[in-house]
Design a protein around this motif. Sequence first.
Motif, short mmCIF file in Angstrom:
data_model
loop_
_atom_site.label_atom_id
_atom_site.label_comp_id
_atom_site.label_asym_id
_atom_site.label_seq_id
_atom_site.Cartn_x
_atom_site.Cartn_y
_atom_site.Cartn_z
N GLU A 205 1.28 11.04 -3.90
CA GLU A 205 0.31 12.14 -3.96
C GLU A 205 0.17 12.65 -5.40
O GLU A 205 -0.94 12.91 -5.89
CB GLU A 205 0.77 13.28 -3.04
N LEU A 206 1.30 12.79 -6.10
CA LEU A 206 1.26 13.26 -7.49
C LEU A 206 0.54 12.26 -8.39
O LEU A 206 -0.09 12.65 -9.38
CB LEU A 206 2.69 13.48 -8.00
N SER A 207 0.63 10.99 -8.08
CA SER A 207 0.03 9.97 -8.95
C SER A 207 -1.49 10.02 -8.95
O SER A 207 -2.13 9.38 -9.78
CB SER A 207 0.50 8.57 -8.53
N GLU A 214 -1.96 10.45 -17.79
CA GLU A 214 -2.07 9.12 -17.20
C GLU A 214 -0.72 8.40 -17.17
O GLU A 214 -0.37 7.75 -16.16
CB GLU A 214 -3.08 8.29 -18.00
N GLU A 215 0.05 8.51 -18.23
CA GLU A 215 1.36 7.86 -18.28
C GLU A 215 2.30 8.44 -17.23
O GLU A 215 3.06 7.70 -16.58
CB GLU A 215 1.96 8.02 -19.68
N GLU A 216 2.26 9.77 -17.05
CA GLU A 216 3.11 10.41 -16.05
C GLU A 216 2.68 10.02 -14.64
O GLU A 216 3.51 9.86 -13.74
CB GLU A 216 3.04 11.93 -16.21
N LEU A 221 3.77 6.83 -9.74
CA LEU A 221 3.43 5.72 -8.85
C LEU A 221 4.59 4.72 -8.77
O LEU A 221 4.92 4.22 -7.69
CB LEU A 221 2.17 5.02 -9.36
N GLY A 222 5.22 4.45 -9.92
CA GLY A 222 6.38 3.56 -9.92
C GLY A 222 7.52 4.13 -9.10
O GLY A 222 8.21 3.39 -8.37
N ALA A 223 7.74 5.44 -9.20
CA ALA A 223 8.78 6.10 -8.40
C ALA A 223 8.45 6.02 -6.91
O ALA A 223 9.34 5.85 -6.07
CB ALA A 223 8.92 7.55 -8.83
#
Length: 427
Positions: A205-207, A214-216, A221-223
């Motif tokens: 959801e945060l992604s 954008e990097e965060e 998304l990776g997490a």
Amino acid sequence: MDAKLASLAGIAAQRDKQAGFSQLLQASLAQANPVDDTLAVARAVVTDERVGLVVARQIITELVKALESGAITDAEVRKRITEETLQLLQPRIVSYEEQVSALRMQLATIFEQEEDWSEAARVLMGVDTSSRLIADEDKLQIYIRIVRLLLEEEDSVQAETYYNRAALLIHSTQDRELQLAFKLSQARIMDYSRKFLEAALRYHELSWIAEIDEEERLHALGAAVTCAVLAPAGPNRSRVLASLCRDERTAQLPTHTILTKMFLDRILRPAEIQGFEATLKQHQLAKIAQSSNDRLAAQVSASNESAEPGASKRTGPSTVLDRAVMEHNLLACSKIYNNITFSGLGNLLDLAPSAAETMARKMIEQGRLRGWIDQVDRLIWFEEEEHEAQGKAGGLGDVDQQTQDTGGSLTKQWDAQIRTTAASVSL
């Protein structure tokens, strides 16, 4: 300096007394080594009864503002003055409550810059958040900051305590930055608490939030992918994996390969997960303890089993990743075979046959695996699911699948498999 302080304390007019102490404080701060004289002024106004509480508060407030504005550039000097002023005011916190809170916030920032997360959190915990002088939004900010610092030290138990306090106040703010910080803290708390499925949903959801860099967002998304892989195997995880696989951004991630294989229910080999294991954080590599009942059952069953050449002696998974991969491989087995022996499943999972049976039994009990166990013939029978989880994730899982009676059991199975596959395709 002592003579000047005594002279100023003896002035009768409060306005002149305040002006004199203020000038002396500014002169002390401007020195090359301001520590001794500045602390002497602070000690005099706080401890000398002739100064009076009103003047003392104003002088200490000036000192706090000077420290906050960067009047002292040397970090070590600023840290020493802040710490010793706090020690001076702490016994008189009732009279200097606002000043003590401000000094604690500054000292926490200093410790944070030094990456001393535990000390920064300890200092913030000393802020009296029950005071009416602190607004709810400021309390919320303090709680979220404490949570973040404790998670940096991987103290998830204490962090969850302050997260729960923040949850009671999150409704009181419209600050978007605070709301996003709270959501991130929520995801990280679930991650550290090994609630990987919920954490994956929060991270995903945060992604998608545009206000985040954008990097965060890519990091979130990776997490989300990592937590989805570590989540307990079953229909709920399959839906999360489907959602992540449909996200085109996951193709940029180094974990895309293992995500795809898990989504497609392919059996994972040890060599395939070594690269993924290297990306995990410390808490995601934590050892897990087997329950005493399962350990005893595995030992009793193992003693009753005839020794098989090459059979594993492991009685259960040793890490969170180990458990996630074993459960996934067991679920993947159910998509390939109609049944499998205890020893065959044990060889696949690198477990003792009795331990493999225990894992299958648990997943069946929890509704994460459809099947039944024949302990006489030492077989695990798998049942076909009524609706594939991937189909549900695509919005097609509730299609009424009717099979036509063709008179042949193999033809019925073939037709049902075609309908199931068609329902699982994302249009």
